[in-house]
Design an enzyme around this catalytic site. Structure first.
Site, short mmCIF file in Angstrom:
data_model
loop_
_atom_site.label_atom_id
_atom_site.label_comp_id
_atom_site.label_asym_id
_atom_site.label_seq_id
_atom_site.Cartn_x
_atom_site.Cartn_y
_atom_site.Cartn_z
N ASP A 63 0.90 -1.12 0.15
CA ASP A 63 0.01 -0.05 -0.02
C ASP A 63 0.87 1.20 -0.03
O ASP A 63 1.95 1.21 0.56
CB ASP A 63 -0.82 0.13 1.27
CG ASP A 63 -2.04 -0.96 1.38
OD1 ASP A 63 -2.56 -1.35 2.25
OD2 ASP A 63 -2.05 -1.68 0.30
N ASP A 69 0.50 7.58 8.39
CA ASP A 69 0.75 6.12 8.84
C ASP A 69 1.81 6.01 9.56
O ASP A 69 1.93 5.21 10.50
CB ASP A 69 0.93 5.21 7.46
CG ASP A 69 -0.44 4.78 6.94
OD1 ASP A 69 -1.65 5.06 7.61
OD2 ASP A 69 -0.46 4.47 5.88
N GLU A 92 0.80 -3.77 10.42
CA GLU A 92 1.04 -3.85 9.00
C GLU A 92 1.95 -2.94 8.46
O GLU A 92 2.42 -3.18 7.17
CB GLU A 92 -0.42 -2.84 8.47
CG GLU A 92 -0.69 -3.05 7.12
CD GLU A 92 -1.37 -1.95 6.33
OE1 GLU A 92 -1.74 -0.95 7.25
OE2 GLU A 92 -2.32 -2.20 5.43
N GLU A 93 2.48 -2.07 9.06
CA GLU A 93 3.56 -1.22 8.45
C GLU A 93 4.99 -1.90 8.70
O GLU A 93 5.90 -1.14 8.16
CB GLU A 93 3.64 0.00 9.21
CG GLU A 93 2.44 1.04 9.16
CD GLU A 93 2.08 1.45 7.89
OE1 GLU A 93 0.74 1.49 7.21
OE2 GLU A 93 2.99 1.59 6.66
N ASP A 115 -2.87 -2.39 13.01
CA ASP A 115 -3.09 -1.93 11.60
C ASP A 115 -3.39 -0.40 12.41
O ASP A 115 -4.17 0.13 12.69
CB ASP A 115 -4.45 -2.12 10.93
CG ASP A 115 -4.24 -1.36 9.45
OD1 ASP A 115 -5.16 -1.39 8.62
OD2 ASP A 115 -3.38 -0.49 9.41
N LEU A 117 -3.15 2.77 11.20
CA LEU A 117 -3.92 4.00 10.55
C LEU A 117 -4.74 3.13 9.42
O LEU A 117 -4.17 3.05 8.14
CB LEU A 117 -3.19 4.93 10.27
CG LEU A 117 -4.01 6.56 10.21
CD1 LEU A 117 -4.80 6.70 11.65
CD2 LEU A 117 -3.15 7.53 9.84
N ASP A 118 -5.74 2.42 9.54
CA ASP A 118 -6.55 1.67 8.41
C ASP A 118 -7.27 3.10 7.71
O ASP A 118 -7.91 3.86 8.31
CB ASP A 118 -7.32 0.68 9.20
CG ASP A 118 -8.26 0.09 7.94
OD1 ASP A 118 -7.66 -0.69 7.34
OD2 ASP A 118 -9.56 0.30 7.85
N GLU A 274 -6.51 -6.95 10.63
CA GLU A 274 -7.81 -6.19 10.37
C GLU A 274 -9.15 -7.34 10.58
O GLU A 274 -9.83 -6.90 11.18
CB GLU A 274 -7.68 -5.90 8.75
CG GLU A 274 -6.61 -4.73 8.38
CD GLU A 274 -6.52 -4.52 7.12
OE1 GLU A 274 -6.38 -5.44 6.02
OE2 GLU A 274 -6.38 -3.27 6.80
P1 P6P Z 1 -10.40 -0.64 -1.89
C1 P6P Z 1 -7.93 0.72 3.24
O1 P6P Z 1 -6.63 0.78 2.37
C2 P6P Z 1 -8.09 -0.84 3.16
O2 P6P Z 1 -7.41 -1.55 3.56
C3 P6P Z 1 -9.69 -1.11 4.24
O3 P6P Z 1 -9.56 -0.03 5.15
C4 P6P Z 1 -10.59 -0.73 3.05
O4 P6P Z 1 -11.84 -1.45 3.35
C5 P6P Z 1 -10.14 -1.32 1.86
O5 P6P Z 1 -8.63 -1.01 1.97
C6 P6P Z 1 -10.68 -0.64 0.68
O6 P6P Z 1 -9.95 -1.07 -0.36
O7 P6P Z 1 -9.92 -1.87 -2.90
O8 P6P Z 1 -12.11 -0.69 -1.96
O9 P6P Z 1 -9.78 0.82 -2.10
#
Ligand code: P6P
Length: 327
Positions: A63, A69, A92-93, A115, A117-118, A274
């Site tokens: 990502d 983050d 995650e990082e 995670d 900062l999700d 997650e």
């Molecule tokens: P997409 C944010 O990057 C994440 O990990 C989740 O929080 C979120 O539900 C998903 O990815 C969004 O992914 O492919 O829909 O942009």
């Protein structure tokens, strides 16, 4: 003026009713609350602190990393390390887990998965983001260094799970295996205060949540279910921040789906930090959480820190109905 229970008071009270009243577990929860306050302070001022924008780095799972983050990750890790009551963290990082052996003064028996900062792709446009955490009892001996098996445990082994949602208000929602309780941050007193005691997810809801942009690569079963939802006048809501989408689902009922796609044949979302923590919360609130093969997320074998899975999570009746189509 209503006198609200603070997070600290709630944790201490809960500790008195726990067999393991060592205070270590309670102390760990309290340190997570402190880290959340510090991250909240910066997230709320992000636009002013000029720490927005892409850091240009790429994290473990590919990502694009935002500066916030990194800040959130560094903050969580430092607070947990300095607590002296956490044996280590998987984030995650970070490619690998971090062992606090030299600083784990009390030889803690707990490890944390996070995670930090999700949903960070939403930071620059002021849409809700969140922190997700899970707490496991370590499997290796407390006097030894941590091993991958301490983190790669089934979600059913979690002793606590929660999230912080940095939204219109900042909420911390967590469970230690009994009820799910929500705390809203009161900036006036600088405390998370109990605002949503014993949260229960409605057994069915009108919202379904999925990134329709991938509709060309969903399985026929997923496509059939989405056609069914459209025919039922269900409302589509998708924020692109899992914590925000799952929090709405917890509060209002409904279903969140992230199926496998061509670009993510295993699913996009990570099991360890997650899907498992959020699945524990939703199950403890009366909901369900499975993958596209109808396997309970919390029972999935975890073989790698950044392992991914598909997920279908939400109100029990909505998840069961979806699986009738997805099969
Ligand atoms: P997409 C944010 O990057 C994440 O990990 C989740 O929080 C979120 O539900 C998903 O990815 C969004 O992914 O492919 O829909 O942009």
């Amino acid at each position: 003026m209503i006198r609200r229970t603070t997070l600290d008071e709630f944790i201490i009270t809960g500790q008195r009713s726990m067999q393991d009243a060592s205070g270590e577990f309670s102390g760990l929860l309290r340190h997570l609350g402190i880290a959340a306050k510090i991250i909240n302070r910066v997230v709320n001022k992000a636009g002013l602190l000029d720490i927005l924008g892409l850091d240009g780095g790429i994290n473990t799972t590919g990502d694009t990393v935002q500066k916030l983050d990194i800040y959130a990750n560094d903050m969580m890790i430092e607070y947990l390390r300095n607590s002296g009551i956490c044996a280590g963290v998987a984030s995650e990082e970070n490619e690998d887990f971090i062992d606090f052996y030299d600083r784990n003064l009390l030889r803690s028996s707990y490890v944390v998965v996070i995670d930090p900062l999700d949903g960070s792709s939403n930071i620059d446009v002021n849409i809700s983001v969140g922190t997700i955490f899970g707490i496991y009892k370590r499997l290796s001996h407390e006097d030894r260094r941590l091993e991958k098996r301490d983190f790669c445990q089934r979600g059913s082994e979690l002793v606590a799970a929660g999230y912080v949602l940095y939204g219109t208000s900042t909420m911390l929602v967590y469970t230690t295996g009994k009820s799910v309780n929500g705390f809203t941050y009161d900036r006036g007193v600088g405390e998370f205060c109990l605002s949503h005691p014993d949260m229960r997810i409605p057994e069915r809801g009108k919202y379904y949540s999925i990134n329709q942009g991938y509709s060309q690569s969903f399985s026929p079963g997923i496509s059939r279910y989405l056609d069914h939802c459209a025919g039922q006048n269900k409302a589509l809501r998708y924020i692109g921040s899992m914590v925000a989408d799952v929090h709405r689902t917890l509060c209002l009922g409904g279903i969140f789906l992230y199926p496998v796609t061509r670009s993510n044949p295993e699913g996009k979302l990570r099991i360890l930090y997650e899907c498992n923590p959020l699945s524990m919360l939703i199950e403890k609130a009366g909901g369900k959480s499975v993958n596209e093969n109808n396997e309970r997320i919390l029972d999935l074998e975890v073989n790698a820190l950044h392992q991914r899975c598909s997920i279908i999570i939400g109100s029990a009746k909505d998840v069961d109905e979806a699986m009738e189509f997805i099969g």
